[in-house]
Design an enzyme around this catalytic site. Sequence first.
Site, PDB file in Angstrom:
ATOM      1  N   LEU A  45     -16.571 -44.820 -29.177  1.00  0.00           N
ATOM      2  CA  LEU A  45     -17.869 -45.052 -28.557  1.00  0.00           C
ATOM      3  C   LEU A  45     -18.944 -44.951 -29.638  1.00  0.00           C
ATOM      4  O   LEU A  45     -18.685 -44.432 -30.725  1.00  0.00           O
ATOM      5  CB  LEU A  45     -18.109 -44.022 -27.452  1.00  0.00           C
ATOM      6  N   PRO A  46     -20.159 -45.436 -29.370  1.00  0.00           N
ATOM      7  CA  PRO A  46     -21.186 -45.351 -30.411  1.00  0.00           C
ATOM      8  C   PRO A  46     -21.323 -43.942 -30.989  1.00  0.00           C
ATOM      9  O   PRO A  46     -21.407 -43.769 -32.199  1.00  0.00           O
ATOM     10  CB  PRO A  46     -22.441 -45.806 -29.686  1.00  0.00           C
ATOM     11  N   GLU A  47     -21.394 -42.933 -30.123  1.00  0.00           N
ATOM     12  CA  GLU A  47     -21.392 -41.545 -30.581  1.00  0.00           C
ATOM     13  C   GLU A  47     -20.646 -40.673 -29.583  1.00  0.00           C
ATOM     14  O   GLU A  47     -20.586 -40.979 -28.392  1.00  0.00           O
ATOM     15  CB  GLU A  47     -22.813 -40.997 -30.760  1.00  0.00           C
ATOM     16  N   SER A  48     -20.112 -39.567 -30.100  1.00  0.00           N
ATOM     17  CA  SER A  48     -19.540 -38.510 -29.265  1.00  0.00           C
ATOM     18  C   SER A  48     -20.192 -37.195 -29.660  1.00  0.00           C
ATOM     19  O   SER A  48     -20.526 -36.972 -30.828  1.00  0.00           O
ATOM     20  CB  SER A  48     -18.025 -38.420 -29.456  1.00  0.00           C
ATOM     21  N   HIS A  77     -29.029 -40.427 -27.189  1.00  0.00           N
ATOM     22  CA  HIS A  77     -28.350 -40.749 -25.934  1.00  0.00           C
ATOM     23  C   HIS A  77     -27.219 -39.766 -25.651  1.00  0.00           C
ATOM     24  O   HIS A  77     -26.944 -39.433 -24.493  1.00  0.00           O
ATOM     25  CB  HIS A  77     -27.871 -42.209 -25.924  1.00  0.00           C
TER      26      HIS A  77
END
Length: 299
Positions: A45-48, A77
Amino acid sequence: MKQLEIYHIDAFTDVSFGGNPAGVIPEAGSLTTEEMQKIAGELNLPESVFLLPPSRPDADYRVRYFTPTEEINFCGHATVALSWLLAEKYGYLEKGDRVALETNVGLVPVEWIIENNRLARVSMTQLPPRTQEIDISIERVAELVGIHPGDVDDRYPIRLGSTGNWHLFVPVRTRSAIDSATPQLKELGRMNKELQVSTTHLFTFDMHGEFDLYTRDFAPAIGIAEDPVTGAANGALAGYLYLEGILPEMEQTRLKVGQGHAIGRPGTLYITVTPQETAPRIEVAGSAVITIEGLITIR
């Protein structure tokens, strides 16, 4: 063998499969840095974001953020996603109306906003904004982000800005120009690494009432071709607008920002800029949806 709860949460949206997805691991105290990075890569995912015990007395938790390829200092986010989870699944609405998160760049306070007896939005106060001038031509920027030089809005300066992470801000005349941008991701990523910025952030005021601002964000330098809806970059953008004299100096400004529409993940951010004696306070708010919850196993 370790088994940990894990969540996939869409932030800055109130419907599933919109906004920006984040992986959230709420009990990550037993994980090594290497394991966190591998989990972020597996989720892709874009970030975790990983929740850890705090190391300073004024924080409730420490948080660490990872893209699929590297750790970053702050992610807006993912902070919204995590805070939404704490309220919805971990009973934090009964404990108080805010939580203090320790990040690599400082303390980020988060407040839960209740409307009609239900959680409506999460609002985070980002670090004081900063900007820097950059020596780059309009033609070069346009080439890298994949728009015509005439589409760059020369009424506003191209600048670097930060409320935790550094971003390159590119003003664009129209939303259609932003939506049709086709960046040279390899070259853009190389330049962003040279500038030590996380993302290149395109913005326009050409909204005709739907939003106050419309944005698009490219982050190849940190392993993300395009970040759908970015709390960190849009918060820094609001700071840039204030520091460059584009927003009123002596009055509070509220901005509704749209992002993600060009890639089918529309999201909405609500940003409040409040003048203060030393630096404006930047608050970025949005809702979230928990879309997936389960366990991850590490052997």
